[in-house]
Structures are given as C-alpha cells and as structure tokens.
Design a protein around this motif. Structure first.
Motif, PDB file in Angstrom:
ATOM      1  N   TRP A   1       0.828  -1.199   0.000  1.00  0.00           N
ATOM      2  CA  TRP A   1       0.000   0.000   0.000  1.00  0.00           C
ATOM      3  C   TRP A   1       0.867   1.254   0.000  1.00  0.00           C
ATOM      4  CZ3 TRP A   1      -5.025  -0.063  -0.922  1.00  0.00           C
ATOM      5  CH2 TRP A   1      -5.693  -1.276  -0.772  1.00  0.00           C
TER       6      TRP A   1
ATOM      7  N   TYR B   1      -0.844   7.843   1.847  1.00  0.00           N
ATOM      8  CA  TYR B   1      -2.085   8.500   1.476  1.00  0.00           C
ATOM      9  C   TYR B   1      -1.775   9.631   0.495  1.00  0.00           C
ATOM     10  CZ  TYR B   1      -6.674  10.676   2.147  1.00  0.00           C
ATOM     11  OH  TYR B   1      -7.933  11.190   1.968  1.00  0.00           O
TER      12      TYR B   1
ATOM     13  N   GLN C   1      -6.747   9.270  -1.430  1.00  0.00           N
ATOM     14  CA  GLN C   1      -6.885   7.827  -1.296  1.00  0.00           C
ATOM     15  C   GLN C   1      -5.513   7.174  -1.207  1.00  0.00           C
ATOM     16  OE1 GLN C   1      -8.187   7.119  -5.865  1.00  0.00           O
ATOM     17  NE2 GLN C   1      -7.389   5.305  -4.835  1.00  0.00           N
ATOM     18  N   TYR C   2      -5.530   5.896  -0.925  1.00  0.00           N
ATOM     19  CA  TYR C   2      -4.350   5.050  -0.974  1.00  0.00           C
ATOM     20  C   TYR C   2      -4.326   4.315  -2.317  1.00  0.00           C
ATOM     21  CZ  TYR C   2      -4.437   5.719   4.081  1.00  0.00           C
ATOM     22  OH  TYR C   2      -4.461   6.272   5.334  1.00  0.00           O
TER      23      TYR C   2
ATOM     24  N   TYR D   1      -2.775   0.697  -4.325  1.00  0.00           N
ATOM     25  CA  TYR D   1      -2.405  -0.689  -4.027  1.00  0.00           C
ATOM     26  C   TYR D   1      -1.442  -1.178  -5.087  1.00  0.00           C
ATOM     27  CZ  TYR D   1      -3.207  -5.635  -2.854  1.00  0.00           C
ATOM     28  OH  TYR D   1      -3.071  -6.942  -2.481  1.00  0.00           O
TER      29      TYR D   1
ATOM     30  N   LYS E   1     -16.332   1.279  -4.052  1.00  0.00           N
ATOM     31  CA  LYS E   1     -14.902   1.553  -3.855  1.00  0.00           C
ATOM     32  C   LYS E   1     -14.384   2.353  -5.040  1.00  0.00           C
ATOM     33  CE  LYS E   1     -13.986  -0.368   0.040  1.00  0.00           C
ATOM     34  NZ  LYS E   1     -13.395   0.391   1.147  1.00  0.00           N
TER      35      LYS E   1
ATOM     36  N   GLU F   1     -12.994  -7.252   6.842  1.00  0.00           N
ATOM     37  CA  GLU F   1     -12.497  -5.945   6.418  1.00  0.00           C
ATOM     38  C   GLU F   1     -11.366  -5.454   7.300  1.00  0.00           C
ATOM     39  OE1 GLU F   1     -14.938  -2.504   7.193  1.00  0.00           O
ATOM     40  OE2 GLU F   1     -14.554  -1.697   5.203  1.00  0.00           O
TER      41      GLU F   1
ATOM     42  N   TYR G   1      -7.051  -1.986   8.203  1.00  0.00           N
ATOM     43  CA  TYR G   1      -7.829  -2.637   7.162  1.00  0.00           C
ATOM     44  C   TYR G   1      -7.026  -3.771   6.558  1.00  0.00           C
ATOM     45  CZ  TYR G   1     -11.104   1.149   7.499  1.00  0.00           C
ATOM     46  OH  TYR G   1     -12.032   2.033   7.974  1.00  0.00           O
TER      47      TYR G   1
ATOM     48  N   ASP H   1      -6.228  -6.214   3.250  1.00  0.00           N
ATOM     49  CA  ASP H   1      -6.207  -5.903   1.826  1.00  0.00           C
ATOM     50  C   ASP H   1      -7.605  -6.011   1.227  1.00  0.00           C
ATOM     51  OD1 ASP H   1      -3.532  -5.557   2.066  1.00  0.00           O
ATOM     52  OD2 ASP H   1      -2.948  -7.307   0.903  1.00  0.00           O
TER      53      ASP H   1
ATOM     54  N   ARG I   1      -9.788  -3.081   2.235  1.00  0.00           N
ATOM     55  CA  ARG I   1      -9.629  -1.839   1.494  1.00  0.00           C
ATOM     56  C   ARG I   1     -10.115  -1.957   0.057  1.00  0.00           C
ATOM     57  NH1 ARG I   1      -4.344   1.759   2.801  1.00  0.00           N
ATOM     58  NH2 ARG I   1      -4.072   1.202   4.975  1.00  0.00           N
TER      59      ARG I   1
END
Lengths: 333, 333, 333, 333, 333, 333
Positions: free
Chosen positions: D299, D302, D308-309, D311, E262, F201, F210, F212, F215
């Motif tokens: 991850w 931010y 948002q983050y 992935y 999401k 979650e 969270y 994976d 998220r």
C-alpha cells in the motif's frame, strides 16, 4: 508605562503589567519549588519564572488575572524568560484593555458617533424607536463598542463589530439610491442590527472565543432574540414590519451552508447579504495581508478559510494613487 | 404605424410589419395548399394563414424576414389568427428594432454618454488608451449599445449590456473610496470591459440566443480575446497591468462553478465580483417581479434559476418612501 | 349529510356543502352571463355552473367560502359538472373541517391525551412548567391539534403535527434508556416542542400553504420565538437549560443544508435529529405508497423530493406477519 | 564532475557546483561574522558555512546563483555541513540543468522527434501551418522541451510537458480510429497544443512554482492567447476551425470545478478530456508509487490530492508479465 | 413479412405481427363492448380496436403477447388506428426479436467472435478458465448477446452489452502497452466481465426496464455474485487474484456518487474506469445525436442526464475525412 | 501479572509480557551493536534497548511477537526506556489479548448470549436457518466476538462489532412495533448480519487496520459474499427473500457517498439505515468524549471526521438524573 513583550531584550529590567495566561508550579533538579507563568499582552507572550520567595509571590493572583510584575529578562535555550521578583494583582478597572488585545485602528468614539448620526436619519417611527431602545441603553452600548466582529475572519479586534457595522451601513447609504423601490429605513435598520448577536456569541474578556450560547445558538438567532425582546417593548410595532426586519437578519448570510436558516427573499435582503459579505471579505483580506505577505513577495500565504492565495501587486503603489483619489473625491462633491 | 400583436382584436383589419418566425405549408381538407406563418413582434406571437393566391403571396420572403402584411384577424379554436391577403418583404434598415425586441427603458444614448464621462476620468494613460480604442470604434459602439446582457437572467433586452455596464461602473464609483488602497483606474476599466465578450456570445439578430462561439468559448474568453487584441495595438502597455486587468475579467464570476477559470485574487477583483453579481441579481429579480407576481399576491412565482420565491411586501409602498429619498439625497451633497 | 365529490355520479341530485375554490363569470354563445365555480371538499374537486337566476344565486358568497348548494350532476366533455339551482353561504362554525381537508386517521383526542400523559412524566420543574404554559393554553392547544406537520412531505393532514409529535416522543420514550447519560427531561421536552413553529409556518385555513412568516422566518425560528416568550414568563428558568433546549430545537434538522443554523452538538440533540428525521421519512413514504403504487406493481412512482423509487414487496404480506407481532409483543411485557 | 549532495559523506573533500538556495550571515559566540548558505542540487539540500575570509568568499554570488564551491564535509548536530574554502559563481550556460532539477527519464530529443513525426501527419493545411508556427520557433521549442507539466501532480520534472504531450498524442493516435466520424487533425492539433500555456504558467528557473501570470490567468487562458496570437498570423485560418480548436483547449479539464470555463461539447473534446485526464492520473500515480510505498508494503502512503491510498500487488510482478507483452505486441503487427 | 408501424398509412390493409402492449375493453355510445389494444414494434406504437366478434377475437392472447393481426388502418381524431378483424397469438420462438426492439447495427455474431478471439489471448490459466466457464455456457452466452448495456444512456439496444464490452476490450488492447507495468490479463478479464451483471439488472423481454434485483442490488453487485459463484467452481483460483479482479469490477464506476462502493486503487482499475466511462459516453452522445439534432442545426437538443448541449460542426464532414483515415491506418501497420 | 506501560516509573524493575512493535539494530558511538525495540501493550508504548548479550537476547523473536522481557526502566532524554536483560518469546495462546488491545467494557459472553436469544425469535424458517448457519459455526463465532466495529469512528475495540450488532438489534426490537407493516424477521436478520463483512475488512491481529480485501472490496461487499455463500447452502431459500435481505445489507450506509451502492428502497431498509447510523454515531461521540474533553471544559476537542465540537453540559449531571431513570424504567414495566 506599559512595556510590550515584543520590545523586551535580554538583560532588560522589566516593570509592567501583564495578563497571566498560564500558572503552574515545577520542581528544580535540586528539588525546590518554582513557579511557571505564561505572560501575555497584545504584542505576544513570554515565559516567566519565580525562583525565590515562591510561596509569597505566588499568592494573590491566578490565571487570567492582570498582574504587575518586576523582574529581569534572561535568555534560556534561545528564548527570553522573565525572572520575577515582584508581583501585584491589578483590578480590572485599572488596566487599559487596548494594551492586551488588538483594537480597531479607527477611533471607537468617532465611529460610534457616525453610526448615531445615521440612526437619526431613520424616519419610520417604529424602526427609529427600536434603534433607540438599543442605542440609549448604556450597558448595550458598552458591549457593542467593545465586541470584535469575528474570531477568525474579519474585524478580529476590539471595536471590530462597531467598525464593520458602520462600514456596512455607510455602504448601504452610498448604494441605496442606486436602485429604485427599496425601503431605505428597513435597510438601514437591518444593517445596523444585523450582527447584533455577536455581542453574545463571542466572549472577549481574556481572549477571543465563542461563548457557550454562541456555539450552541449562533449570533443570528441570538440577535433575533434581542430584537424580538425589544420589539416586545413596543406594543404598536407592526407585525409585518417585524417579520420583514427579522427576515433580513436571518438571511444575511445568504445561504443555508453559511448558517442562514432562510435565503434572502426581498430586494433589501439580497442587497444586505451582498454588501455584508463583501465588507467582511475585504476587511478579512486586508487584515490577512498585513501579516501574511513576506517581504519582497507579491503573494500572500495560503488563506485556509478562503482556500486561496492573494496577490498584492507592487504596481498598485507605483501608479500615482494619490492624484487619482483627489480627482474622484472632487467629482463627488 | 406599428400595430402590436397584443393589441389586435377579433375582426380587426391589420396593416403592419411583423417578423416571420416560422413558415411552412399545409393542406386543407379539400386538398388545397395553404401557408402557415408564425408572426412575432416584441409584444408576442400569433398565427398567420394565407388561403388564397398562396403561391404569389408566399414568394419573396423567408423565415426570419421582416414582412409587411395586411389581413383580417379571425378567431379559430379560441385563438386569434391573421388571414393574410398581402405580403411585402422589408429591408432590415427600414425596420425599427425596438418594435420587435424588448428594449431598455432607460434612454440608450443618455446611458452611453454617462459611461463616456466616466471613461474620461480614467487617468492611467495605458488604460485610458485601451478604453478609447474600444469607445472610438463605431462598429464596436453600435454592437455594444444594442447587446442584451443575458439571455435568461438579467438585463435581457436591447441595451441591457450597456445598462448593466453603466450600473456596475456607477456602483464602483460610489463604493471605491470606501476602502483604502484600491487601484481605481483598474477597477473602472475592468468594470467597463467586464462583460465585453457578450457582444459576441449572444446573437440578438432575430431572437436572443447564444452564438456558436458564445456556447463554445463563452463571453469571458471572448472578452479576453478582444482585450488582448487591443492591447496588442498598444506597444507600451505594461505586461503587469495587462495581466492584472485580464485577471479581473477572468475572475469576475467569482467561482469555478459559475464558469470563472480563476477565483478573484486581488482586492479589486473581489469587489468587481461582488458588485457585478449583486447588480445582475437585483436587476434579474426586478425584471422577474414585473411579470411573475400575480395581482393581489405578495409572492412571486418560483424562480427556477435562483430556486426560490421572492416576496414583495405591500408595506414597502405604504411607508412614505418619497420623504426619505429626499432626506438621504440631501445628506450626500 | 355530506355528499363527497368523488361519490357523485351523472344525474345525481346533489344537496351538500362545498368549499368554493374559484368563482368567475362567463358568457354563453348566446350572450348570457353564467357563473363558473370550482367546488372542493377533501375527496376532490368539480366544476359548478349557475345558468339561471345568476345574479341572485351569485350574491352572498365569495371564493373561499363554504356554501350549501343544490343542483344536478351532468356530464360535459367527459367530466361531471354541477348545474346549481340553490346557494347558501355557511358560517365557518357550522362546517366540520374534516369534511374538507384530509385529517389524521388516528383519533386526535386520543393522541392528545397520550401526549399529555408523557408530559406529566417530565419531572424537572422548569421544563414541566414550560410545557404546562403551552398545554394549558386553549388557544394554543386548538391550533396544535389542527396543524399539519408539513405541506409536502409527511403528516400532511389536519392533526399531522400532533401525530408526528406524539410519534417522535414515543420513539424517544422507547429508546432513551438504551444509552447511558442522557438527560431524559430535556429530550422529552425538546421532542414535544421541536416542530412547534409549524402552527405559525403553515396556513391551513382553506388549503395547506406556507404563511408569510412561515416562508420568511421558518418554523425553526418561529418555534424558538414562542419558546423564548414562554421562558420569559418563568423568571427562575435557568439560562443554561434554556440554551440547551433551544439548541435542540435549532439543530433538529441536523444539517445546514436542511435549514438548521446549527448542527447537533450534544448527545440529546443528535438523537432528536435522527429520530425526527426517521419518523418524518417513514410517514412520508407510507403516505406516498398509499396513492403512488399502481395496482399489481411492486414499485412506487418516482418520489421527486426523495429522488428515488420505493419497493413494496408482496412478500411482506405473505410472511405470516400476525404471529410474529404477538410474539414480540409478549417479549416486551 | 558533479558530486551529488546525497552522495557526500563525513570528511569528504567536495569540489562541485551547487545552487545557492539561501544566503545569510551569522555571528559566532566569539563575535565573528560567518556566512550561512543552503546548497542544493537535484539530489537534495545541505548546509554550507564560510568561517574564514568571509568577506572575500561571500562576494560575487547571491541567492539563486550556481556556485562552484570547495570545502570539507563535517558533522554538526547529527547533520552534515560543508565548511567552504573556495567559491566561484558560474554562468547559467555553463551548468547542466539536469544536475539541479529532476528531469524526464526518457530522452528529450527522442520524444521531441516523435512528436514532430506526428505533426507531419496533420494534413489540414491550416492546422499544419499553425503547428509549424510553433514548432519552427526555436525559442518556443526550447521552453517547450524544458517545461514540467505540473508543479504537484504529474510529470513534475524537466521535459514533463513534452513527455505528457507526446504520451497523450500517442494515445489519441491509438484510439482515434476506434470511433467513427472524428476529425483526426483537430484532435491531433488540440492534443499537441492542449497544455501549451504551461510554459508560461509554471516557472522552473530555480524551482518549480507558478509564475504570476500562471496563478492569475492559468495555463488554459495563457495557451488560448498563444494560439490566438499565432492564428492571427494566418490570415486564411477559418473562423469556425479556430473556434473549434479553442473549444477543445478550453474544455480539456472537463468540468467547471477543475478550471475549465466550458465543458466538452463535441466528440473530439470529450475524448481529449478523457485521455488527458487518464494520462495525467496514471503518470501521477506512477510517480507517487516510486517514492511513497514503503518497502515490504503493498500500500502506498495517502495521496492528499487524490484523497486515497493506492495498491501495488506483488502479484503483478510474479505473473509472468514478459511473456504476455510479447504476445500482445505480436498481435498488433 | 413484417409491416412496421411507422410505414402504415391511412386505409392500408395491414397483415403483420405486433406486440400487444396494452389490452382493455371499452363501451361504445350505443352500449356495445369493444376491445382497445396498444400495438407496438421497434418502429413505434399505434392504437388497435376490435369492434366486431369482440369476444372471439379477444380470446387467446394477453398483454405482452405477440399477436398476428389483420385489419384496416383508419384515421380517428388525427391519429391512425387499426380496426382489427383477425387475431392469432404467436409463440415466442416464431418471432424475430429484432422486429420489435432496437438492435445493434453491428453484427452480433461477428462481435461475439471478436470477443472470443481476445479471450483466447488471456494466458493466465486461472483467468482463462474463469472466462471459459462463462463463455462456454450457452445459456449465459444467449443472454449476454441479447442484453442492452443500459436503459437510458448508451448502447440501449439488443446486443448493446456485447458491443460495449467488445469496444471497451478493444480499447484496452490498443492502450495497454502504452503504459509499463500493467497486468494485461487482469485488465482484459475485467473489461470482459465488467458489466456482466447487466444481464440480470435489466429486463428486456418486452421492454427495456430494470428488473427487481437490478433496482435493489444493481449490476455491480450482481456481477460480483456471478463471478464469485464461478470462482467457487475453480478450487485453485488464487485468493489475491480474485480480490484484485473483484476490485476492478467494483470500482469501475470510479466514484461513490456513481454507485461504486470503492474507488479505483490500482493502475488497472484506474484505466478500466476511464476507458469504460469514455466508451459509454461517446456511444451515448453518438446515439443521442442520431435523433436529437434538428435538420439544419449544428446543436443537439438539451441532454438531460449530461446536462448540456452537444455541437455537431458541419466542418467535420467537409474536411476531407476519408484521406486522413487511410493515412493514419497505414501508419499503424 | 501484567505490568502496564503507563504504570512504569523510573528505576522500576520490569518483568512482564509486551508486544514487540519494532525491532532494529543500532551502533553505539564506540562501535558496538545494540538492539532497539519498541514495546507496546494496550496502555501505550515505550522504547526498549538491549546493550549486552545482544546476539543471544535478540534471537528467538521478531517484530509482532509477544515477548516476556525483564529489565530496568531508566530515563533518557526525558523519556523512559527499558534496558532489557532477558527475553523470551510467548506463544499466542499464552497471552490474554485484552492486555494488549482495547476491549469492550461490557462482557462479551453476556452480549453474545443476548444476541442468541434474539436470533431464536426469528420465526421465518429460511432466515432462521441462515442465522443458524452463521451462529453455529465456531470459527465464525470466534471472529465475530473478537472483531472491532471500526478502525476510527465507533466501537473501536475488541468485541466492538458484537456490541454494535447487539445494540442495533435491540434498538430494532424496541422500535419495530412502533410502525405498521414492517417485516420483523427481515429487519432482525439484516440488523444481525449488517456489518458481518467487518470480520474480514478489519485486521486486528496486532493492531487495528484494514485488511487488503477490506480496502479493496469493503465490508459491505464482503458481507454480501458471506451471506450469498451461506444462502447457497440452503437450496429452498426464496430468491425474493434473498434479494430483499441483500438489499438491506447493501443499502445500510444510506447514501452513495458513504459507500452504499444502493440507497434504501424499502421501509425496513430505511429504518435499518437510520438506527445503524444513530447507534454508530452515538457510540462514536461517547468514545470520543471519554478522552477528548479537557478537565474543567464543557467542550470537546474538534472531531475531524464529524467536523465539529461536542458539548458536555455540567447541567446534565446535576439534574437529579438518577430519580428520573427509575421513574422511566418503572413506566415501561
């Protein structure tokens, strides 16, 4: 005479009155008690320490008191600190507020007289009586002259509410004949009373903050309550006029999201909203620019509430401003 | 002499000029051709029919032409309709525009002279030259005097752009000395030029609508282009001043969501935005109230763009308005 | 006995009281005057015509009067219309409101008694006195029992304000012990008074609409004023308690955009907002579903304010609901 | 040869060119003057001190100059600091920019040639001429190759504007035949010119920042002005084509809230907006991931602007990526 | 052979199959029963009447049946109406859907084969197996080929889902090598499956509408459920890959406000969102332009969902488009 | 016995178990290796150092292990630090979680039994079976009892999910008979299962964060998947009921912007949303007030997520609360 904190230099002997903003005790490495103070005035804050006769010097005053202190300014870890050898609590009446809080640059009495002159021109007898109920009440006048207009944004100094009220009312005076069909007395009265509730919303006894009722009810509703109370003392005050006046007060923020429970629905209410918003914003920017533009820069720091930068062009100063002001002044005569 | 559509009654013999807004042919039940017209002038629209000599009377004019017609008003299905027996196309020069479109109530020449007087007071030589480039150009002047200020919202009549520009500039004149440190010449110039692009954004040849470039580029950018073009003709025009002026034009809508690509960043830009917005809104409401308040009601119809109702209190008229205006006029002398 | 408009069939002889919603005169093709009426009651509207003795039968009543009429229902252009041969104006006291307006299905007196029972449980003497000032005032009670809770959204019938107030207060009663540390008396009092201002905001004399002060000030502020006035009659009412109570009233809409000038800042205010919003929404949906679901469909029409469709699954009815209700009732004993 | 700041270790003898980011004087405890510098290059910043021959070594350069310094790196309070014994100001031409600013990883000349190849394919003579006016102007080319595409979000390095422009134009090239009825030349020209104004909006002489005109007018309007100026040099350039092209430039941000004064109204404008937005966002994420993913984590930190983050699944690398790329490459041949 | 409703003229003898959209009975003025039908096919709707042998001809079919009717088209109140003398219910298999619903212009089988070819290139064995589970299931294939992609906005015709899916996947194919480090198989699989749930969300048996589960759950969740069910049949399917794939499906609307629970958090998800959104919007505009541009106009009607007008410049057609397409095609080879 | 970090004082001999949150090695000025640890338990964190026998003591445990350490607390730069002389890794089973994480104040087993009691009252056999599939699965139960309900906002402690689920279900129980026509079993089942996905979650093995899949997919979709999987094991579960139940789960956040892909469309879904939101918010505020109100203040710190302050009136405590609670308790009996 007052010595301001931002004037004190290392090794100065200080002899002046300060506001005690914090008071607590500490323990030296050798196990002795000492007293830690935070002292403040309108120019800033500094640390104070009492190392000797601690018990005696600590008595007689508390946090939020004004205290006359004597001592020597020494440097500790790159900061100045006052080693205090004398303390004496002052009564509130003995202390000029303006030494401790920012205060309007314009003369408060002059501004107040200007406002009173405008009030005299309100001819509608009901509105005139209503205004007089407020402006012949000494206790009200005292608070009205002192209150700031806002904690954060604009006119954030003693006398700020008065300055903003006068400024808005003068704007109304200048513009009101520009459009046809406006009820002038209603507009004047509403502009004079529009931020009335701020004398209750903000507390400015020791620092500018919201009062409990300010946070829970807000100055719009607090103002409505004060106006409603006064109207209650005028048995002949017409119901319709009362509703209209209160509508202008309620809606002067212009939008729900700015805390107005109603949006402006009359021409007068629309104008009041625009001029109030403009006056607050212009003053807010002007205040901000005074401290938030680095030397040599044409750009201000970022203004968090307005979410933007402001621009201060050097150009403005160079373009023989003075000539022009004369010119336009003449043309108005 | 012009006969207006809203004056025509059943059985009138009509002999006047109208704008042909639609033109198509139909078939009677008995299989004969006839011609259907929609006629318009500034007072409304009505149906026209040509039943006889159809071919001959149909020639010589098209949709969007001004046509001199003669005929008789008859009632058909509860609506009036003109049975036409004569048609003659008019050249555009022969027809007074004001018969066909709503036009400002105030005298256009008077308003224009007032604006020219203000322009003369702009002392900064660059800005003064720039304004002169526009206001000594007859082709520009002609369009500037004619254009409406908006299709929907405010000053939606011929001369509306001029009226709004003058009104805004007069507001600036009244308010500008209220605050210190403003660049007056910049503010005047920007207020005079702020909606310039509307002469290209709106087409008002046959009806008020957006031009293609109006919809695709918008009056803000169209105005910037015109100003940039003129500044290009002034080799000594300072770059900084040019940027500042264009910033005021770009940001005068105040917010991204209202189509300004930049928000106001100088005091002058902030003031221009507020006064422009207020002037447009007040005029918009006043225009709306003229037609959208049912007799006997104190409430207007729902205004879709502003998403609200407006209130027109009877009270306003009753409170001896005239006295007060005299009063406040005196005090300004 | 009342004959309802939706029961009238062609050729019926009608003899009943109706509300005159519109009154105007027309001209027959033969040039005679006739009178056009729109008659209404709570079941709908229909056209009325007076063809003979027009002058005599037209006298004595106006729009918005209740009138006893006799006449015959005839069909005209696929609609029923009443040919009237007798008219007599009724005094307001003679007419049962519930014949002319939608009225709560639940018994108003029963609901009122239930509310009074809850009021008795408020032990804090100040709040108790305050509630009594309202609920021992006959003129207030009369309006409070009659008022609808909303023009559009929920409880839109006579008695609706009472029904919603009782329902909310009962919800508070059920939930209040679920959380620790709540001030129960404050919550009960606020839930009972929260929509008080609606007796002034809405006019429901002839149709449901907003009053002038309703539109200009809104029920939140109108309610605050009524509460403030009553508190003024209780000299010992604690200031803190007054502020808290008014905060709950002010913030019960929960958000600025829903017209609350303050957002809920105490646990009680948060709960009041959620339960009020839920109760209004559930009732609003239930009312909507009664008329806005076509037979055979599981989906309602589109609800414009809520901007969505609602789903009414047949499933719900089939799943032996009755058994379960008994079950859960028992468990609460 | 350049020694980068992040390579310097304690006790190194340093002999290299740095950018002077700050220059001020201090006083040692013993009362001697010394000079404090902040030195920078693209790898970071470090403190510099001149303790001896202060006056002589301080002359000849100012803040924002490139200076050749010699000295020894010592450790002071856990930070490295350069004790400087030699200074010599460098002329700007002598210094490779890429040593001091982040620069595109891809070769700038190669990218530029690729863009020129695409420009050659624009067959519409007007658009072709317009592009040539820009891309045969050496002064323009120099700035266009150097400019970053953004201060914060994407392609924030020298050559970034070119890289983004090429990338977007290549995307257009790949996608444009996917849909029917598009004007390819218009799309290519707009994609090549869309961010043109950024060469004026951003200053990247010493650091990446907005220029005054960048902040006050923005790259969209600045670009329009440049395009309009060039079109003015092409007397036969069709008005319609000019409006369309400018519409694509104006609307490429897609929404008012993102600073576009118009939303895309043609298919080409819609496509340009989507591909531009996607290319900027993908590059922005890729740049962000390079520095903002802690080792071992899937991850990112931010991202404040995107709120948002992101992935970065290990999975991606494991799934024999290379095979597949070959595969899909083949299929395109 | 099918006779389409929009081809029928007065007095035609009609002999064709139609969909019965409404069926009810009426009463003539003389008290006889008749049957009212609303008939439809893909070209429009028309009224049908059965005046004689009502009972016999009414039997054997209901609303939503396909019925072979014979009759004569007559004009009634300016509308055509079919006086029916013969009815015969058709079985569903006997009727070509494309006669009754709008259908993709591109050949459905060709599009399907193109999609299958792309699926074959997915090399990751898990994703490949997953795709095969879907695309070797005849019942799924049948629905997938038939479904529209949307009720309102884009690809609103039979085969629309397939067309949009193929178009998006081809866009992915064209763009995917433009950026480094993307997981191609994941992107292909997600683009192929992204709108899968629409075969359940929309009902398109008799008209395009949402199914109950479509409205209550939405195609995003319905699609996730179908994918999850299939993955359950592949015991070795990696958990991580499953989460990633589902994330792309969940987030492809890009924003909460567009119904994605999401937002895209991987590069692949970001790209899928942009290309999907662009493809839907371009098709939506193209479909809209086909019917919503009046002849002679360059402007479309107002698009309510997109809240704007679109512009269709004549220019596009004139600029020798064909040449250029050839050109750019070559360059890709 | 556990020694908590916030109880340790200078010079204490510590002998207790801690969680190793960070583990890295350093180098003393004399060039010797040492080990740096960050130790944690539910009361806080502190630094640990191993200066001797470094190699031996460092073996056998890693970051995220529970380790029994012995050592002495010393002060270093005003912070306490543990000089460790003994380490021993603990197995997870040996360590009580509640020593290391915040845990619900209410007894977890009691809460679980209360929930089971409510489940028994669900009479619909399908819903009852579904609930049993979950609540007879030990592995599920273990995770359900342990999980927190949120990382940030409410019930952020072990057992929080259970506490919130029980609280919501009890609210449903109290309110459900207040409205007519609700499907009670559906409401109970949905309230019990609504946040189910939070066990997947959130990861709460070593810290609350969270996962994976949390998220990337979110608890709403994860919960739907678990429910769908269980329903798949119940072949007779009605499709309609399944859709309805899943709709309640999907829509319980109430709005798109809060991550619900659908808004509530049935009465049950509306109620579930309101009560869930209220319960989460009330708990969130109550938790916040426990730590975020300075002594002597009636105002909380600023709550960033809720973007406001909260008020805690002293009044509440003084108004003989106890009496009243008794009173209202009685009345429910």
């Amino acid at each position: 005479m007052k010595t301001y904190i931002n004037e004190i230099k290392e090794n100065d002997q200080v002899d002046s009155v300060f506001l005690v903003k914090e008071k607590s005790s500490g323990l030296t490495k050798t196990g002795n008690n000492y007293l830690k103070l935070k002292l403040g005035d309108r120019s800033g804050e500094m640390e104070g320490r009492i190392w000797t006769s601690v018990e005696m010097l600590s008595k007689g005053f508390e946090k939020d008191d004004f205290v006359h202190v004597k001592g020597k300014a020494v440097s500790f870890q790159e900061h100045l600190q006052l080693n205090i050898t004398h303390t004496e609590k002052m009564e509130e009446g003995e202390v000029p507020y303006a030494d401790f809080f920012p205060v309007a640059e314009k003369d408060i009495e002059n501004m107040f007289q200007s406002l009173i002159e405008i009030i005299k021109q309100v001819k509608n007898p009901h509105l005139n009586q209503l205004l007089n109920l407020f402006f012949e009440d000494d206790s009200f006048i005292k608070r009205f002259k002192m209150a700031p207009a806002s904690k954060w944004l604009h006119h954030t100094y003693l006398g700020g509410l008065l300055e903003h009220t006068l400024s808005l009312t003068q704007l109304v005076l200048k513009i009101v004949n520009h459009y046809e069909g406006l009820n002038l007395d209603l507009l004047f009265t509403a502009s004079i009373l529009h931020d009335l509730g701020k004398i209750d919303e903000l507390s400015y006894h020791r620092s500018f903050d919201y009062s409990d009722e300010g946070r829970l009810l807000g100055h719009i509703v607090l103002g409505i309550e004060r106006v409603e109370e006064r109207i209650g003392q005028l048995p002949d005050f017409p119901k319709d006029l009362s509703i209209l006046l209160k509508h202008l007060l309620l809606s002067h923020h212009g939008q729900y999201s700015w805390g107005s429970p109603k949006r402006p629905m009359t021409l007068e209410a629309v104008i009041l909203h625009y001029l109030d918003d403009m006056d607050a914003k212009i003053n807010g920017i002007q205040q901000f620019l005074k401290t938030q533009v680095r030397e040599g820069s044409k750009w201000s720091a970022y203004h968090r509430r307005f979410e933007q930068y402001f621009y201060v062009p050097a150009l403005l100063e160079e373009m023989e401003l003075s000539d022009k002001i004369e010119e336009t002044k003449k043309e108005e005569e």
